[in-house]
Design a protein around this motif. Sequence first.
Motif, short mmCIF file in Angstrom:
data_model
loop_
_atom_site.label_atom_id
_atom_site.label_comp_id
_atom_site.label_asym_id
_atom_site.label_seq_id
_atom_site.Cartn_x
_atom_site.Cartn_y
_atom_site.Cartn_z
N HIS A 55 0.88 -1.17 0.00
CA HIS A 55 0.00 0.00 0.00
C HIS A 55 0.92 1.23 0.00
N ALA A 56 0.98 1.91 -1.11
CA ALA A 56 1.92 3.02 -1.27
C ALA A 56 1.63 4.20 -0.35
N ASP A 57 0.35 4.40 0.01
CA ASP A 57 -0.03 5.61 0.71
C ASP A 57 -0.46 5.43 2.16
N THR A 58 -0.43 4.20 2.68
CA THR A 58 -0.91 4.01 4.04
C THR A 58 -0.25 2.81 4.71
N ASP A 59 -0.08 2.91 6.02
CA ASP A 59 0.35 1.77 6.81
C ASP A 59 -0.83 0.81 6.92
N GLU A 60 -0.55 -0.45 7.31
CA GLU A 60 -1.62 -1.43 7.49
C GLU A 60 -1.49 -2.06 8.87
N PHE A 61 -2.56 -1.97 9.66
CA PHE A 61 -2.61 -2.44 11.05
C PHE A 61 -3.29 -3.79 11.13
N PHE A 62 -2.64 -4.78 11.73
CA PHE A 62 -3.19 -6.12 11.93
C PHE A 62 -3.21 -6.43 13.42
N LEU A 63 -4.35 -6.87 13.94
CA LEU A 63 -4.47 -7.36 15.32
C LEU A 63 -5.13 -8.72 15.26
N VAL A 64 -4.42 -9.77 15.69
CA VAL A 64 -4.97 -11.12 15.65
C VAL A 64 -5.94 -11.29 16.82
N LEU A 65 -7.16 -11.69 16.49
CA LEU A 65 -8.18 -11.95 17.51
C LEU A 65 -8.16 -13.41 17.94
N ASP A 66 -8.00 -14.30 16.95
CA ASP A 66 -8.01 -15.73 17.21
C ASP A 66 -7.19 -16.41 16.12
N GLY A 67 -6.40 -17.41 16.49
CA GLY A 67 -5.58 -18.13 15.52
C GLY A 67 -4.16 -17.61 15.51
N GLU A 68 -3.50 -17.74 14.36
CA GLU A 68 -2.11 -17.30 14.21
C GLU A 68 -1.91 -16.80 12.79
N LEU A 69 -1.34 -15.62 12.66
CA LEU A 69 -1.11 -14.99 11.37
C LEU A 69 0.38 -14.77 11.16
N THR A 70 0.86 -15.18 10.01
CA THR A 70 2.24 -14.88 9.63
C THR A 70 2.19 -13.79 8.57
N LEU A 73 7.35 -10.83 5.04
CA LEU A 73 8.02 -9.67 4.47
C LEU A 73 9.17 -10.21 3.63
N ARG A 74 9.74 -9.42 2.78
CA ARG A 74 10.81 -9.92 1.91
C ARG A 74 12.05 -10.33 2.70
N ASP A 75 12.26 -9.75 3.89
CA ASP A 75 13.47 -10.07 4.65
C ASP A 75 13.22 -10.88 5.93
N ARG A 76 11.94 -11.14 6.27
CA ARG A 76 11.63 -11.90 7.48
C ARG A 76 10.15 -12.18 7.56
N ASP A 77 9.78 -13.05 8.48
CA ASP A 77 8.37 -13.33 8.77
C ASP A 77 8.06 -12.80 10.17
N VAL A 78 6.87 -12.22 10.32
CA VAL A 78 6.39 -11.77 11.62
C VAL A 78 5.20 -12.66 11.97
N VAL A 79 5.31 -13.40 13.08
CA VAL A 79 4.27 -14.33 13.49
C VAL A 79 3.48 -13.70 14.64
N LEU A 80 2.17 -13.58 14.43
CA LEU A 80 1.29 -12.97 15.42
C LEU A 80 0.34 -14.00 16.01
N LYS A 81 0.26 -14.02 17.32
CA LYS A 81 -0.67 -14.88 18.04
C LYS A 81 -1.81 -14.00 18.55
N PRO A 82 -2.87 -14.59 19.14
CA PRO A 82 -3.98 -13.78 19.63
C PRO A 82 -3.53 -12.63 20.55
N ARG A 83 -4.11 -11.48 20.29
CA ARG A 83 -3.88 -10.24 21.02
C ARG A 83 -2.54 -9.60 20.72
N GLU A 84 -1.91 -10.04 19.62
CA GLU A 84 -0.67 -9.40 19.17
C GLU A 84 -0.96 -8.62 17.90
#
Length: 130
Positions: A55-70, A73-84
């Motif tokens: 997204h060229a013009d905006t940041d993107e905010f992710f909050l995991v409610l349930d489950g796990e989201l990876t 990124l091109r240089d690393r993975d960010v793993v989010l668990k619930p409430r992260e």
Amino acid sequence: MLRRGACHDGFMDAVNVDTVLARFAEHWSPRKIAQINDYDVRIVKVQGEFTWHQHADTDEFFLVLDGELTIQLRDRDVVLKPRELFVVPRGVEHCPRADTETAVLLLEPGSVVNTGDAGGELTAEAENLT
């Protein structure tokens, strides 16, 4: 009786996120549950891999409610668990992935297209659930 998310005397009713999540099953199809100025509060169920985009013009905010989201990124993975949460800075290419069904809350401008600059078959307009 007021429906969930309806406004009454300028004030919004309470929105129970779990109740709203139970109303749909589709993956990668965001639902708008509230609005803050020009920003949408969206929830989405995800499973599998999305598409690489930015997204060229905006940041993107992710909050995991349930489950796990990876968030790949091109240089690393960010793993989010619930409430992260994690914010992908504007212009950074990323690709969300969930190995099991995951519920995510997003905060982004109402005009943001979920697939950013990539487009494609996963592009979805946020359905309004309020």
